[in-house]
Design an enzyme around this catalytic site. Structure first.
Site, PDB file in Angstrom:
ATOM      1  N   GLY A 175      32.843  22.845 -23.933  1.00 50.07           N
ATOM      2  CA  GLY A 175      34.139  22.119 -24.212  1.00 50.07           C
ATOM      3  C   GLY A 175      34.800  23.369 -25.088  1.00 50.07           C
ATOM      4  CD  GLU A 199      28.885  16.219 -24.960  1.00 47.43           C
ATOM      5  OE1 GLU A 199      28.702  15.340 -24.366  1.00 47.43           O
ATOM      6  OE2 GLU A 199      29.215  17.346 -25.021  1.00 47.43           O
ATOM      7  CD  GLU A 221      25.250  21.448 -20.201  1.00 50.24           C
ATOM      8  OE1 GLU A 221      25.967  21.736 -19.557  1.00 50.24           O
ATOM      9  OE2 GLU A 221      25.111  20.577 -21.149  1.00 50.24           O
ATOM     10  CB  SER A 281      33.507  26.879 -21.202  1.00 54.34           C
ATOM     11  OG  SER A 281      33.687  26.168 -22.701  1.00 54.34           O
ATOM     12  CG  HIS A 295      24.688  16.624 -22.408  1.00 57.70           C
ATOM     13  ND1 HIS A 295      25.353  16.946 -23.622  1.00 57.70           N
ATOM     14  CD2 HIS A 295      25.089  17.287 -21.584  1.00 57.70           C
ATOM     15  CE1 HIS A 295      26.549  17.609 -23.293  1.00 57.70           C
ATOM     16  NE2 HIS A 295      26.318  17.893 -22.025  1.00 57.70           N
TER      17      HIS A 295
HETATM   18  P1  13P Z   1      32.410  21.584 -20.397  1.00 60.93           P
HETATM   19  O1  13P Z   1      32.259  22.114 -19.006  1.00 60.93           O
HETATM   20  O2  13P Z   1      33.330  20.679 -20.526  1.00 60.93           O
HETATM   21  O3  13P Z   1      31.999  22.862 -21.422  1.00 60.93           O
HETATM   22  O4  13P Z   1      30.746  20.755 -20.723  1.00 60.93           O
HETATM   23  C1  13P Z   1      29.696  21.044 -20.208  1.00 60.93           C
HETATM   24  C2  13P Z   1      28.656  20.145 -20.339  1.00 60.93           C
HETATM   25  O5  13P Z   1      28.458  19.622 -21.380  1.00 60.93           O
HETATM   26  C3  13P Z   1      28.173  19.514 -19.184  1.00 60.93           C
HETATM   27  O6  13P Z   1      26.944  18.748 -19.389  1.00 60.93           O
END
Ligand code: 13P
Length: 247
Positions: free
Chosen positions: A166, A92, A160, A205, A90
């Site tokens: 987010g 993050e 993504e 999102s 991911h």
């Molecule tokens: P959001 O749906 O909150 O934008 O996050 C997406 C995400 O990072 C899922 O792994």
């Protein structure tokens, strides 16, 4: 093609939030959609005991099976708990925990070896998008993150765009379409015709309002959902949206 909705709870959720999993489980008890919820490690055990017709996945794992790695969790341990899915790479984890493509590739390898359905995440930053290098970046991430892996039977790819996570922003549907087609074509070119069965998820999102148009895009086989997966009220409409798309 399988249709998949995966919820990534990130670092959210306490025992009381298990109720949301129970509600999803009850509501979609007979759904044909592969519904996956990835709560934090602390809830995995309790979640997998109560989930029915909902798979429970982990958000991360360590590339080794065991050993002196304080604070880490291995694929072996997840399988031991009855966990079926994992999310690897991911953005993050790549950006906030310094996970390189090389580390991601090692994690993907052990996850697939342990027969976990493995969701590998790729995506470009806002700057890379502005510089028109999205496709190049995605291809490199795919190549590097899947290096040394040969069996992709249990692989799922999630696109993504980092700038969409987010933020409430999503790419134009035509852009999602172009990118998913590109990922599909490159996967098949790189790994052969079996790669045409790898599910491709869009993430960033996704909510109940934008889900129907996203799921109508060719080569979008589902979604990886963050914020909207935390409550039944927001997650259920996304699952219903994919149920309502043509097979
Ligand atoms: P959001 O749906 O909150 O934008 O996050 C997406 C995400 O990072 C899922 O792994």
């Amino acid at each position: 093609m399988r249709k998949i909705i995966a919820g990534n709870w990130k670092m959210n959720g306490k025992l009381e939030n298990l109720l949301e999993i129970k509600k999803i489980s009850n509501e979609f008890a007979r759904s044909k959609i592969e519904i996956i919820i990835c709560p934090p490690f602390t809830l995995l055990s309790a979640a997998s005991e109560l989930a029915k017709n909902v798979y429970i996945g982990a958000q991360n794992l360590h590339p080794e099976n065991e050993g002196a790695f304080t604070g880490e969790i291995s694929a072996n341990m997840l399988v031991d708990l009855g966990i079926t899915h994992s999310i690897i790479g991911h953005s993050e984890r790549r950006n906030k925990h310094n996970e390189t493509n090389e580390i991601v590739a090692r994690k993907v390898k052990i996850s697939l070896e342990k027969k976990l359905q493995t969701i590998i995440c790729i995506g470009e930053t806002e700057l890379q998008r502005k510089e028109n290098s999205t496709l190049e970046i995605l291809e490199q991430q795919l190549l590097d993150s899947l290096a040394n892996n040969t069996n992709f039977e249990k692989l799922i790819v999630a696109y993504e765009p980092i700038w969409a996570i987010g933020t409430g922003l999503i790419p134009e549907v035509s852009e999602i379409s172009k990118i998913h087609d590109f990922i599909r074509v490159r996967l098949v070119e790189l790994y052969g015709s079996n790669a045409s069965n790898i599910p491709l998820l869009y993430g960033g999102s996704v909510n109940g309002s934008n889900a129907p148009e996203i799921f109508n895009v060719n080569n979008v086989n589902g979604a990886l959902v963050g914020g909207a997966s935390l409550s039944f009220e927001k997650f259920a409409p996304i699952i219903r949206a994919i149920e309502n798309t043509s097979p």
